[in-house]
Each structure stands twice: as C-alpha cells, then as structure tokens.
Scaffold this motif. Structure first.
Motif, PDB file in Angstrom:
ATOM      1  N   TRP A  22       0.824  -1.157   0.150  1.00  0.00           N
ATOM      2  CA  TRP A  22      -0.091   0.078   0.138  1.00  0.00           C
ATOM      3  C   TRP A  22       0.667   1.197  -0.058  1.00  0.00           C
ATOM      4  O   TRP A  22       1.924   1.244   0.349  1.00  0.00           O
ATOM      5  N   ASN A  23       0.164   2.225  -0.365  1.00  0.00           N
ATOM      6  CA  ASN A  23       0.753   3.745  -0.319  1.00  0.00           C
ATOM      7  C   ASN A  23      -0.336   4.775  -0.238  1.00  0.00           C
ATOM      8  O   ASN A  23      -1.362   4.396  -0.667  1.00  0.00           O
TER       9      ASN A  23
ATOM     10  N   SER B 248      -1.543   8.050  -2.411  1.00  0.00           N
ATOM     11  CA  SER B 248      -1.384   8.341  -3.900  1.00  0.00           C
ATOM     12  C   SER B 248      -2.132   9.678  -4.237  1.00  0.00           C
ATOM     13  O   SER B 248      -2.949  10.086  -3.475  1.00  0.00           O
TER      14      SER B 248
ATOM     15  N   ARG C 198       0.572   6.763  -7.151  1.00  0.00           N
ATOM     16  CA  ARG C 198       1.199   5.514  -6.996  1.00  0.00           C
ATOM     17  C   ARG C 198       0.596   4.170  -7.530  1.00  0.00           C
ATOM     18  O   ARG C 198      -0.705   4.137  -7.088  1.00  0.00           O
TER      19      ARG C 198
ATOM     20  N   ASP D 295       5.801   0.933  -6.290  1.00  0.00           N
ATOM     21  CA  ASP D 295       5.298   2.186  -5.913  1.00  0.00           C
ATOM     22  C   ASP D 295       4.835   2.309  -4.590  1.00  0.00           C
ATOM     23  O   ASP D 295       4.635   3.160  -3.715  1.00  0.00           O
ATOM     24  N   MET D 296       4.624   0.862  -3.816  1.00  0.00           N
ATOM     25  CA  MET D 296       4.009   0.572  -2.776  1.00  0.00           C
ATOM     26  C   MET D 296       4.741  -0.259  -1.808  1.00  0.00           C
ATOM     27  O   MET D 296       4.651  -1.577  -1.708  1.00  0.00           O
TER      28      MET D 296
ATOM     29  N   PHE E 257       5.037  -0.405   1.305  1.00  0.00           N
ATOM     30  CA  PHE E 257       4.731  -0.695   2.853  1.00  0.00           C
ATOM     31  C   PHE E 257       3.754  -1.985   2.453  1.00  0.00           C
ATOM     32  O   PHE E 257       2.899  -2.368   1.663  1.00  0.00           O
TER      33      PHE E 257
ATOM     34  N   ALA F 238       1.559  12.311   2.268  1.00  0.00           N
ATOM     35  CA  ALA F 238       1.960  12.375   0.816  1.00  0.00           C
ATOM     36  C   ALA F 238       2.095  13.914   0.385  1.00  0.00           C
ATOM     37  O   ALA F 238       1.109  14.657   0.851  1.00  0.00           O
TER      38      ALA F 238
ATOM     39  N   LYS G  49      -3.767   0.324  -2.944  1.00  0.00           N
ATOM     40  CA  LYS G  49      -3.332  -1.277  -2.575  1.00  0.00           C
ATOM     41  C   LYS G  49      -3.258  -2.201  -3.546  1.00  0.00           C
ATOM     42  O   LYS G  49      -4.021  -2.056  -4.604  1.00  0.00           O
TER      43      LYS G  49
END
Length: 207
Positions: A52-53, A55, A61, A66-67, A69, A113, A126
């Motif tokens: 996840w991240n 965005s 993302r 890009d994710m 985590f 972010a 995600k």
C-alpha cells in the motif's frame, strides 16, 4: 442494462452473499431498477497481505514498486487528517498531507503524501500480494442502480451472489398466499403448487 419492474412498482432484491443460508432483502424506493453482479478487482479481503501507499495526482502510486509498505487486510477507516507545510514550486502550491487508516488487526497506520494545493488530497491505494498457499477468493458485488445509472445499493461477497427481484410481494415463479404471520403473506413456488394440484386432481379422478 438489465431493468426489472415497472414505474409504480416497489421492487425488492432478494439475495444471498458469502454463502448465507438466509435471504437478505433490499427494498428499492424507485422503479424500474437495474440489477447486476460484477467481479471486484483487488478486493479488500480479511487476513490477506497488501502492498500500500498514499497516492495523489501530483505523485501517483500505481505499481507494486510504488507501494513499499505492507499491511494485513481488511483495510478500513481511511481518512485525510490534515495539511502540513505548503510550498510554492514553479508557481504551483504543493502541500504535504497526512492520512491514516486501520489494518485488519485494528492497528492505526499513519503516513503522508505530497499533492497540489488545494484539492489534491491523497487516496489509499493497495495491491493484493499473491500467496501460492492461500489463493485469494473471487469477490463479487451486487449492484442496484436507477435508470440514470446511479448506484443506490451494493453488497459484496464471495462469487457467485444469487439474486432475484420481486416487483410485488413475491418474485417471479412464486404466488402470494395470505398468512397470519408477519408480513401477512407468504410466497409459494408455482411449480410445486401446480404439482400438488395435479396430484390432487388425479386422486379425485381416481375416485
């Protein structure tokens, strides 16, 4: 578009999700209605692992790279919690937004972010991490829409999600009979009723 019922009807959608043995019912306040079951891409599943991240349009993302985590699903209660520093870069205001959500264990996950200011607040994105020992379940969503295409109800669960639509008190293929129990009627399958009538008629003829 699969339209059910006519103007003036009071449709109800009778469905079973997640292998339920009891019917669930959605009562629509408009008619006709469009009812469909569609697959859910990258659904939010309990106990699965997600990359996840946060965005934004400025800093999107979209890929697994890009994710970085990881969190255990089901991911819930996402919200943007505030706006931090705001800087001007090439004439454009850029803000650092803070956000949070809860993972499947109820733990609070926080982060930030950067996005354009104002309006470019972050979204939680995600990707389900594949697990060869535990293939993810196919998830579907029952969608009920009005004739304008607006979503008025949805319910998600394991595929398939069987449903039927009743434009009156009983769905197609069933007849309504009075009952002394709530809601004052019961629905009986026409096929079974017809068979009983035919058997009774045969017995009468036999006499």
């Amino acid at each position: 578009m699969s339209l059910y019922c006519e103007i003036g009807d009071k449709p109800k959608v009778i469905y079973r999700a997640n292998g339920d043995k009891e019917d669930s019912i959605f009562y629509a306040e408009v008619s006709p209605i469009d009812v469909s079951v569609v697959p859910v891409e990258n659904p939010n599943l309990k106990d699965e692992i997600y990359a996840w991240n946060f965005s934004t349009n400025l800093n999107p993302r979209t890929t697994l790279q890009d994710m970085p985590f990881r969190a255990v699903g089901k991911l819930t209660a996402f919200r943007v919690t505030g706006t931090g520093s705001i800087n001007t870069v090439n004439g454009q205001q850029i803000a650092e937004y803070s956000a949070e959500f809860r993972d499947g264990n109820g733990a609070l996950i926080t982060g930030s972010a950067v996005g354009n200011y104002p309006g470019d607040t972050p979204k939680l994105v995600k990707i389900l991490i594949p697990n060869e020992d535990k293939p993810p379940e196919d998830i579907c969503r029952l969608e009920v829409r009005n004739t304008n295409g607006d979503l008025i109800f949805s319910a998600s669960g394991k595929c398939p999600i069987p449903f039927k639509v009743a434009c009156g008190n009983c769905p197609p293929g069933q007849i309504e009979c009075k009952s002394n129990k709530y809601p004052g009627y019961c629905c009986i399958p026409c096929q079974g009723t017809a068979a009983k009538i035919n058997n009774l008629a045969a017995k009468v003829r036999g006499k």
